[in-house]
Design a protein around this motif. Sequence first.
Motif, PDB file in Angstrom:
ATOM      1  N   VAL A  45       0.830  -1.208   0.000  1.00 30.09           N
ATOM      2  CA  VAL A  45       0.000   0.000   0.000  1.00 30.09           C
ATOM      3  C   VAL A  45       0.866   1.261   0.000  1.00 30.09           C
ATOM      4  CG1 VAL A  45      -1.976  -1.131   1.087  1.00 30.09           C
ATOM      5  CG2 VAL A  45      -0.249  -0.047   2.530  1.00 30.09           C
ATOM      6  N   ARG A  46       2.084   1.158   0.503  1.00 31.02           N
ATOM      7  CA  ARG A  46       2.985   2.317   0.486  1.00 31.02           C
ATOM      8  C   ARG A  46       3.571   2.543  -0.908  1.00 31.02           C
ATOM      9  NH1 ARG A  46       5.092   4.686   4.962  1.00 31.02           N
ATOM     10  NH2 ARG A  46       7.053   5.070   3.854  1.00 31.02           N
ATOM     11  N   HIS A  47       3.526   1.524  -1.757  1.00 33.16           N
ATOM     12  CA  HIS A  47       4.136   1.630  -3.081  1.00 33.16           C
ATOM     13  C   HIS A  47       3.111   1.433  -4.197  1.00 33.16           C
ATOM     14  CE1 HIS A  47       7.591   0.860  -0.435  1.00 33.16           C
ATOM     15  NE2 HIS A  47       8.320   1.487  -1.344  1.00 33.16           N
ATOM     16  N   THR A  48       1.848   1.704  -3.919  1.00 34.18           N
ATOM     17  CA  THR A  48       0.788   1.628  -4.922  1.00 34.18           C
ATOM     18  C   THR A  48       0.322   3.028  -5.269  1.00 34.18           C
ATOM     19  OG1 THR A  48       0.020  -0.560  -4.212  1.00 34.18           O
ATOM     20  CG2 THR A  48      -1.556   0.822  -5.394  1.00 34.18           C
ATOM     21  N   ASN A  49       0.264   3.319  -6.556  1.00 36.09           N
ATOM     22  CA  ASN A  49      -0.153   4.640  -7.046  1.00 36.09           C
ATOM     23  C   ASN A  49      -1.552   4.534  -7.642  1.00 36.09           C
ATOM     24  OD1 ASN A  49      -0.406   7.190  -8.081  1.00 36.09           O
ATOM     25  ND2 ASN A  49       1.192   6.970  -9.638  1.00 36.09           N
ATOM     26  N   VAL A  50      -2.512   5.266  -7.074  1.00 38.19           N
ATOM     27  CA  VAL A  50      -3.897   5.208  -7.555  1.00 38.19           C
ATOM     28  C   VAL A  50      -4.295   6.488  -8.282  1.00 38.19           C
ATOM     29  CG1 VAL A  50      -4.619   3.588  -5.762  1.00 38.19           C
ATOM     30  CG2 VAL A  50      -4.778   6.063  -5.335  1.00 38.19           C
ATOM     31  N   SER A  51      -3.318   7.287  -8.682  1.00 36.00           N
ATOM     32  CA  SER A  51      -3.649   8.559  -9.327  1.00 36.00           C
ATOM     33  C   SER A  51      -4.250   8.354 -10.709  1.00 36.00           C
ATOM     34  CB  SER A  51      -2.401   9.448  -9.430  1.00 36.00           C
ATOM     35  OG  SER A  51      -1.382   8.811 -10.182  1.00 36.00           O
ATOM     36  N   ARG A  52      -3.878   7.267 -11.382  1.00 41.14           N
ATOM     37  CA  ARG A  52      -4.448   6.987 -12.704  1.00 41.14           C
ATOM     38  C   ARG A  52      -4.841   5.511 -12.764  1.00 41.14           C
ATOM     39  NH1 ARG A  52      -4.209  10.738 -16.484  1.00 41.14           N
ATOM     40  NH2 ARG A  52      -4.537   9.190 -18.119  1.00 41.14           N
ATOM     41  N   LEU A  53      -6.122   5.242 -12.605  1.00 33.28           N
ATOM     42  CA  LEU A  53      -6.634   3.884 -12.653  1.00 33.28           C
ATOM     43  C   LEU A  53      -7.116   3.564 -14.062  1.00 33.28           C
ATOM     44  CD1 LEU A  53      -8.750   3.855  -9.356  1.00 33.28           C
ATOM     45  CD2 LEU A  53      -6.482   2.877  -9.692  1.00 33.28           C
ATOM     46  N   ASP A  54      -6.878   2.331 -14.505  1.00 36.94           N
ATOM     47  CA  ASP A  54      -7.398   1.909 -15.799  1.00 36.94           C
ATOM     48  C   ASP A  54      -8.683   1.119 -15.613  1.00 36.94           C
ATOM     49  OD1 ASP A  54      -6.650  -0.625 -14.930  1.00 36.94           O
ATOM     50  OD2 ASP A  54      -4.839  -0.698 -16.160  1.00 36.94           O
ATOM     51  N   ASP A  55      -9.128   0.452 -16.676  1.00 40.99           N
ATOM     52  CA  ASP A  55     -10.412  -0.247 -16.641  1.00 40.99           C
ATOM     53  C   ASP A  55     -10.400  -1.489 -15.754  1.00 40.99           C
ATOM     54  OD1 ASP A  55     -11.351   1.661 -18.281  1.00 40.99           O
ATOM     55  OD2 ASP A  55     -11.571   0.414 -20.068  1.00 40.99           O
ATOM     56  N   PHE A  56      -9.234  -1.884 -15.253  1.00 43.40           N
ATOM     57  CA  PHE A  56      -9.144  -2.993 -14.317  1.00 43.40           C
ATOM     58  C   PHE A  56      -9.189  -2.508 -12.862  1.00 43.40           C
ATOM     59  CE2 PHE A  56      -7.480  -4.845 -18.168  1.00 43.40           C
ATOM     60  CZ  PHE A  56      -7.926  -6.151 -18.132  1.00 43.40           C
ATOM     61  N   GLY A  57      -9.378  -1.212 -12.683  1.00 45.66           N
ATOM     62  CA  GLY A  57      -9.493  -0.677 -11.333  1.00 45.66           C
ATOM     63  C   GLY A  57      -8.221  -0.838 -10.535  1.00 45.66           C
ATOM     64  N   LEU A  58      -8.391  -1.291  -9.306  1.00 43.04           N
ATOM     65  CA  LEU A  58      -7.249  -1.424  -8.402  1.00 43.04           C
ATOM     66  C   LEU A  58      -6.367  -2.623  -8.756  1.00 43.04           C
ATOM     67  CD1 LEU A  58      -6.060  -0.078  -5.895  1.00 43.04           C
ATOM     68  CD2 LEU A  58      -7.465  -1.593  -4.489  1.00 43.04           C
ATOM     69  N   VAL A  59      -6.873  -3.536  -9.571  1.00 41.96           N
ATOM     70  CA  VAL A  59      -6.166  -4.791  -9.850  1.00 41.96           C
ATOM     71  C   VAL A  59      -4.785  -4.534 -10.430  1.00 41.96           C
ATOM     72  CG1 VAL A  59      -6.226  -6.961 -11.143  1.00 41.96           C
ATOM     73  CG2 VAL A  59      -8.334  -6.020 -10.177  1.00 41.96           C
ATOM     74  N   THR A  60      -4.710  -3.711 -11.458  1.00 46.68           N
ATOM     75  CA  THR A  60      -3.424  -3.465 -12.106  1.00 46.68           C
ATOM     76  C   THR A  60      -2.609  -2.395 -11.385  1.00 46.68           C
ATOM     77  OG1 THR A  60      -4.607  -1.951 -13.600  1.00 46.68           O
ATOM     78  CG2 THR A  60      -4.172  -4.186 -14.392  1.00 46.68           C
ATOM     79  N   ALA A  61      -3.241  -1.637 -10.497  1.00 51.46           N
ATOM     80  CA  ALA A  61      -2.513  -0.596  -9.775  1.00 51.46           C
ATOM     81  C   ALA A  61      -1.755  -1.144  -8.578  1.00 51.46           C
ATOM     82  CB  ALA A  61      -3.488   0.491  -9.309  1.00 51.46           C
ATOM     83  N   LEU A  62      -2.211  -2.246  -8.011  1.00 50.54           N
ATOM     84  CA  LEU A  62      -1.603  -2.787  -6.802  1.00 50.54           C
ATOM     85  C   LEU A  62      -0.154  -3.226  -7.039  1.00 50.54           C
ATOM     86  CD1 LEU A  62      -4.559  -4.919  -5.400  1.00 50.54           C
ATOM     87  CD2 LEU A  62      -3.424  -3.039  -4.188  1.00 50.54           C
ATOM     88  N   HIS A  63       0.668  -2.943  -6.051  1.00 54.44           N
ATOM     89  CA  HIS A  63       2.054  -3.418  -6.100  1.00 54.44           C
ATOM     90  C   HIS A  63       2.064  -4.945  -6.021  1.00 54.44           C
ATOM     91  CE1 HIS A  63       6.257  -4.020  -4.835  1.00 54.44           C
ATOM     92  NE2 HIS A  63       6.479  -2.851  -5.410  1.00 54.44           N
ATOM     93  N   PRO A  64       2.973  -5.627  -6.743  1.00 56.08           N
ATOM     94  CA  PRO A  64       2.979  -7.097  -6.755  1.00 56.08           C
ATOM     95  C   PRO A  64       3.085  -7.731  -5.376  1.00 56.08           C
ATOM     96  CG  PRO A  64       4.378  -6.241  -8.500  1.00 56.08           C
ATOM     97  CD  PRO A  64       3.948  -5.060  -7.694  1.00 56.08           C
ATOM     98  N   THR A  65       3.672  -7.060  -4.411  1.00 53.07           N
ATOM     99  CA  THR A  65       3.791  -7.661  -3.082  1.00 53.07           C
ATOM    100  C   THR A  65       2.433  -7.867  -2.414  1.00 53.07           C
ATOM    101  OG1 THR A  65       4.174  -5.445  -2.171  1.00 53.07           O
ATOM    102  CG2 THR A  65       6.115  -6.804  -2.642  1.00 53.07           C
ATOM    103  N   PHE A  66       1.413  -7.130  -2.853  1.00 48.71           N
ATOM    104  CA  PHE A  66       0.069  -7.363  -2.311  1.00 48.71           C
ATOM    105  C   PHE A  66      -0.385  -8.785  -2.630  1.00 48.71           C
ATOM    106  CE2 PHE A  66      -4.520  -7.536  -2.700  1.00 48.71           C
ATOM    107  CZ  PHE A  66      -4.951  -6.927  -1.528  1.00 48.71           C
ATOM    108  N   TRP A  67      -0.197  -9.200  -3.871  1.00 42.17           N
ATOM    109  CA  TRP A  67      -0.624 -10.543  -4.281  1.00 42.17           C
ATOM    110  C   TRP A  67       0.190 -11.613  -3.570  1.00 42.17           C
ATOM    111  CZ3 TRP A  67      -4.984 -10.219  -6.948  1.00 42.17           C
ATOM    112  CH2 TRP A  67      -5.244  -9.032  -7.648  1.00 42.17           C
ATOM    113  N   LEU A  68       1.481 -11.364  -3.400  1.00 41.95           N
ATOM    114  CA  LEU A  68       2.315 -12.306  -2.665  1.00 41.95           C
ATOM    115  C   LEU A  68       1.847 -12.422  -1.215  1.00 41.95           C
ATOM    116  CD1 LEU A  68       4.784 -14.143  -2.691  1.00 41.95           C
ATOM    117  CD2 LEU A  68       6.207 -12.152  -2.152  1.00 41.95           C
ATOM    118  N   GLY A  69       1.436 -11.294  -0.621  1.00 46.64           N
ATOM    119  CA  GLY A  69       0.923 -11.317   0.737  1.00 46.64           C
ATOM    120  C   GLY A  69      -0.350 -12.142   0.854  1.00 46.64           C
TER     121      GLY A  69
END
Length: 611
Positions: A45-69
């Motif tokens: 969450v400290r390394h995720t940028n939500v200033s420009r979201l695409d049509d996948f919403g938060l999915v593509t914006a999330l830093h990869p470590t979120f999924w690993l977590g």
Amino acid sequence: MGQADPTDQTVTDLSDLPPVWPGRGLFVWPAIPLLGALALWAYAVRHTNVSRLDDFGLVTALHPTFWLGLVLLTAGFWFTLRAPRHRRGWPGAYVLGLLVMERATQAVLYPTPLYSWAWKHDEVIDHLLTSGQLQTAEQLGDMAVYDQWPGFFAAQAALVRLLGVDSAAMYMAWWPLASSLLLLLPLLLIYRTFTQDRRLIWTAVWLFCVGNWVGQDYFSPQSMAFALHLAVLAVVLRRYGRSGGPGGSQRPAVWTVVLTLLVVAIVISHQLTPGMLVVCLAALCLTRRYRSWFPVITTVVIFLAWCLTAALPFLSAALPEMIASVGDVGANVETGYGATPTGTGAVATSWAARLLSASVLLLALVGVLRQRVLRHRTMPLLLLASAPLPMFAASSYGSEMIFRVLMFMLPGAAFFAAAALLPKVRTLAADAARESGTRQNDVRSRLRPGVWVPLLTLLAGTLAFVPSYSGKDRINYFPPQEVDLVRRLFDRAAPGSLVVAADRNYPLAYASYWNVDHYWFLEDDRRHVDQILKDPAAVLAGDMAGVEPPGRAYFLLTQGQLADSEMNGMLDEAQLNRVREAIAASPRFRLVAENSAGVVYELRPAGGVER
């Protein structure tokens, strides 16, 4: 060992994990995956940028470590749950970690609350605080419906006053996490009515959390009413059974009072939930164990009393349409203008949500067929999972009934889905005979498909929750610039003004609804929308004419409207930009506010006289 009575309310032979006090090492190691997952989440969450979201919403914006977590959290939960020597509190700790990662991520990432309907509900609370009283349709128009079911809003108004904050917007971003936590206690009570097997209980809770993607946990009466609905079912299942279980056939007056208060709170807060509660309680009466009509009659009487008094003005106007919609199943799966996901991201996340719900329901069917003992001993829970289905044909509920039915089915469906992921239920006698062998073969058993296949299934559902729940954040997130723009508009809008916008998907869309009118042209007949596209400035100027002084007419277009229109198959960004450009070029409009999130134009008064 004789055959167990299938009418026993508390089933004790489903617990095949005898408690053993762990040593210090056994106590510590379950914390490692949990703390590791939360550390990865914090980093993400400290390394995720939500200033420009695409049509996948938060999915593509999330830093990869979120999924690993999420992977680490799910694996740690599964292996901790299977270990027979760990303390019972660890599965609950993992579920709390899951809720933090699921429901708190958006509150941490986004500087403003999500979802236009949450902003709408904040305005209803503001109106209650401002007016100090409930008002009728003559005063509020269609918005009077909220004053006819004021329970949630009155409670929130009191909370705003108690906390000393300016509005509910100060805390409503955290409401999804808070409302999800409120569901845990009634869920645990319901599941523990039928089993003491902690694997079954906590796997069901986990599946409920990942399957509850429909978004009704936001700041709304439905979120509170659903928690109260589960609380009523927990009281009935544990205190109104005819045989076995806590309470037995004795129903102290205190539980009657508790049940009545819970039902009253539901009835005065939400229109749909009392109907769902009635069908669920009536379904329980089909079993011999819960053939008590008191909860059903109590709910029906209180519901009718409210409908025939406080809610009568709304129901009198809406009843013909409600009756006409009975049996119109097609309205629940309607597609077309404004109801079709458009674009790769919107379609993909929509399918992820459908597949997630379908998977939970399919697993539930497998659990019912596979675990024979559950079919007999948990029949009431099976009925509760099936009872909401007739509501699918009763009304479209604004094309949302299918989502509400899924939500009300989920507590029961998650229980049987969890049973599908677990080994065959064994009796306590069988456990005693196998206990020594279980410990010797523990390492070897972890390599069997019976361990890894359920884990991968659980992991797939947990990961699928993210696009299902957060895949439309491009629509639901309003950046601070958009909030500021709309706030500036309503700060200058005098009573009697009119605000025209493409649709209602923007923050503060209902600001000052008691003295400012609103018109969203994309909700009008498609023929009129086509007329606007042909000559935007002339047609909209005609729609906006007739506002009496001191009111003024304003045109508002924001990025939230653009995202909603485009992703739901209405007008695309190019078409709405043409509308904006036509208004900008027209001498009949003047620009009064603009920033990176949108524009506000004011219709010049007839004759060109400025005020």
